[in-house]
Design a protein around this motif. Sequence first.
Motif, PDB file in Angstrom:
ATOM      1  N   HIS A 194       0.841  -1.200   0.000  1.00 24.67           N
ATOM      2  CA  HIS A 194       0.000   0.000   0.000  1.00 24.67           C
ATOM      3  C   HIS A 194       0.872   1.243   0.000  1.00 24.67           C
ATOM      4  O   HIS A 194       1.877   1.303   0.706  1.00 24.67           O
ATOM      5  CB  HIS A 194      -0.919   0.011   1.224  1.00 24.67           C
ATOM      6  N   ALA A 197      -2.266   6.015  -1.176  1.00 24.31           N
ATOM      7  CA  ALA A 197      -3.638   5.977  -1.699  1.00 24.31           C
ATOM      8  C   ALA A 197      -4.020   7.258  -2.433  1.00 24.31           C
ATOM      9  O   ALA A 197      -5.169   7.710  -2.375  1.00 24.31           O
ATOM     10  CB  ALA A 197      -4.635   5.664  -0.574  1.00 24.31           C
ATOM     11  N   ARG A 200      -5.085   6.482  -7.375  1.00 23.24           N
ATOM     12  CA  ARG A 200      -6.382   6.276  -7.996  1.00 23.24           C
ATOM     13  C   ARG A 200      -7.308   7.465  -7.727  1.00 23.24           C
ATOM     14  O   ARG A 200      -7.894   8.032  -8.646  1.00 23.24           O
ATOM     15  CB  ARG A 200      -7.003   4.997  -7.429  1.00 23.24           C
ATOM     16  N   GLU A 201      -7.380   7.861  -6.450  1.00 19.30           N
ATOM     17  CA  GLU A 201      -8.353   8.880  -6.036  1.00 19.30           C
ATOM     18  C   GLU A 201      -7.990  10.271  -6.532  1.00 19.30           C
ATOM     19  O   GLU A 201      -8.769  10.931  -7.202  1.00 19.30           O
ATOM     20  CB  GLU A 201      -8.444   8.904  -4.501  1.00 19.30           C
ATOM     21  N   PHE A 205      -4.449   7.878 -11.705  1.00 21.95           N
ATOM     22  CA  PHE A 205      -3.525   6.840 -12.189  1.00 21.95           C
ATOM     23  C   PHE A 205      -3.127   5.940 -11.029  1.00 21.95           C
ATOM     24  O   PHE A 205      -2.162   6.244 -10.313  1.00 21.95           O
ATOM     25  CB  PHE A 205      -2.259   7.466 -12.787  1.00 21.95           C
ATOM     26  N   ASN A 209       2.811  -0.227  -6.076  1.00 16.55           N
ATOM     27  CA  ASN A 209       4.080   0.133  -5.436  1.00 16.55           C
ATOM     28  C   ASN A 209       4.812  -1.140  -5.048  1.00 16.55           C
ATOM     29  O   ASN A 209       4.293  -1.942  -4.284  1.00 16.55           O
ATOM     30  CB  ASN A 209       3.818   0.958  -4.162  1.00 16.55           C
ATOM     31  N   LEU A 228       4.760  -4.039 -16.486  1.00 20.18           N
ATOM     32  CA  LEU A 228       4.446  -4.579 -15.162  1.00 20.18           C
ATOM     33  C   LEU A 228       4.091  -6.043 -15.400  1.00 20.18           C
ATOM     34  O   LEU A 228       3.301  -6.340 -16.305  1.00 20.18           O
ATOM     35  CB  LEU A 228       3.268  -3.800 -14.575  1.00 20.18           C
ATOM     36  N   TYR A 262       2.089   2.198 -13.284  1.00 25.03           N
ATOM     37  CA  TYR A 262       0.689   2.292 -13.706  1.00 25.03           C
ATOM     38  C   TYR A 262       0.525   1.434 -14.957  1.00 25.03           C
ATOM     39  O   TYR A 262       1.191   1.691 -15.965  1.00 25.03           O
ATOM     40  CB  TYR A 262       0.340   3.763 -14.004  1.00 25.03           C
ATOM     41  N   ARG A 266      -5.719   0.294 -17.493  1.00 22.30           N
ATOM     42  CA  ARG A 266      -6.357  -0.655 -16.581  1.00 22.30           C
ATOM     43  C   ARG A 266      -6.647   0.066 -15.273  1.00 22.30           C
ATOM     44  O   ARG A 266      -5.790   0.739 -14.732  1.00 22.30           O
ATOM     45  CB  ARG A 266      -5.425  -1.840 -16.274  1.00 22.30           C
ATOM     46  N   ASP A 268      -8.856  -1.757 -13.121  1.00 18.77           N
ATOM     47  CA  ASP A 268      -9.652  -2.802 -12.483  1.00 18.77           C
ATOM     48  C   ASP A 268      -8.765  -3.851 -11.826  1.00 18.77           C
ATOM     49  O   ASP A 268      -9.232  -4.937 -11.500  1.00 18.77           O
ATOM     50  CB  ASP A 268     -10.505  -3.483 -13.565  1.00 18.77           C
ATOM     51  N   LEU A 271      -3.829  -5.741  -7.043  1.00 20.25           N
ATOM     52  CA  LEU A 271      -2.511  -6.390  -7.055  1.00 20.25           C
ATOM     53  C   LEU A 271      -1.862  -6.453  -5.670  1.00 20.25           C
ATOM     54  O   LEU A 271      -0.780  -7.012  -5.523  1.00 20.25           O
ATOM     55  CB  LEU A 271      -1.587  -5.632  -8.021  1.00 20.25           C
ATOM     56  N   TYR A 272      -2.526  -5.888  -4.662  1.00 24.42           N
ATOM     57  CA  TYR A 272      -1.907  -5.841  -3.328  1.00 24.42           C
ATOM     58  C   TYR A 272      -1.500  -7.240  -2.861  1.00 24.42           C
ATOM     59  O   TYR A 272      -2.265  -8.191  -2.989  1.00 24.42           O
ATOM     60  CB  TYR A 272      -2.867  -5.240  -2.297  1.00 24.42           C
TER      61      TYR A 272
END
Length: 314
Positions: A194, A197, A200-201, A205, A209, A228, A262, A266, A268, A271-272
């Motif tokens: 993480h 954050a 995305r918000e 993008f 990490n 990636l 990034y 995508r 959706d 990946l965490y």
Amino acid sequence: MRRWRGLDEVPEGRGRSVVTLGVFDGVHRGHQRVLARAAGTASGLGLPVVAAVFDPHPDAVLGRGEPEALTGADRKAELLAEHGADAVRVLPFTPELARLPAEEFVRRVLADRLRAAAVVVGEDFRFGSGAAGDVEVLRALGGKYGFTVEEVPLLSDGEAVTSARVRSLLAAGDVAAARDCLGRAHRVEGVVVHGAARGRELLGFPTANLDCPPRTAVPADGVYAGRLLRSAPGGAESRWAAAISVGTNPTFEGTARTVEAYALDRDDLDLYGLRMAVEFTHRIRPMLRFDSVEELVETMGRDVERCRELLLGG
Ligand SMILES: Cc1cc2nc3c(=O)[nH]c(=O)nc-3n(C[C@H](O)[C@H](O)[C@H](O)COP(=O)(O)O)c2cc1C
Ligand SMILES: Nc1ncnc2c1ncn2[C@@H]1O[C@H](COP(=O)(O)OP(=O)(O)O)[C@@H](O)[C@H]1O
């Protein structure tokens, strides 16, 4: 492919082998040439190629400072196999091993343990206490202990292709030149963790990490085009064209250096916690501190378009 660790773990009574030995960090085009020669000799003799890999890096044990790693142990073994090794033997590089005189090293490691029929090394190979042994010494000892020695000239494009050269190209952000030396794009691996954050918000993008192992050779801070990747069980891979950021995110006064990617087009992905890898193919620009988030977002949009052109042809 077989992998063993340590001097005492190789099962006794195995047949003879064609041995190539070294650190093999990066398995670059010079290493690949040595492996190809070993594979050629091995197929002529009907024997397997054993890549004997010193680990940790001798410089770490000899007090010269441990260099950053171009490849982790698993990736290195995978690459060695891809380029012709039938088995990988990790030779723990201990102070005791470093102290062995050249002849003791040859007798104990190459003759008794690895049962070398032939040894293939690069022309700059050094071994034994104080690095006293070179290829000539190895050849003379080979006569005594029953193996032949093949010396492969250093690959050069005006300057020798070496792991140290790849490290310094990466430190300068020149991932394209590093790619030429490696024969493939440089890859770093890590678990997706993480971040703050914001991706995305706030920015639009989302970025994965990567928490890379300590002493990983991460390219200089900046923005790159690349990929990636995810290794799925069974070896199948998902891969996405990616815009990659390396640095402290100075726009947000960050202090921790991050590697984040990034995946183009995508939003959706979840990946965490996954083990992922990032490959660097082109450098786009340095990491910058922007006065506003809007300027950063606008520039990131342009970076993504540039990545699209470079990676997907427009
Ligand atoms: C293509 C790309 C370019 C970036 N360029 C910059 C930059 O020049 N300066 C900067 O401060 N951060 C840059 N970043 C990093 C963003 O600040 C970072 O992704 C964002 O803060 C999200 O962080 P988080 O994943 O921790 O939430 C870039 C990120 C990407 C994907
Ligand atoms: N296109 C994408 N590229 C990378 N990660 C993505 C993408 N789409 C969704 N994700 C997911 O979103 C997460 C990143 O979201 P972000 O808001 O940047 O949070 P964080 O600060 O935790 O990195 C990634 O770790 C991944 O799980």
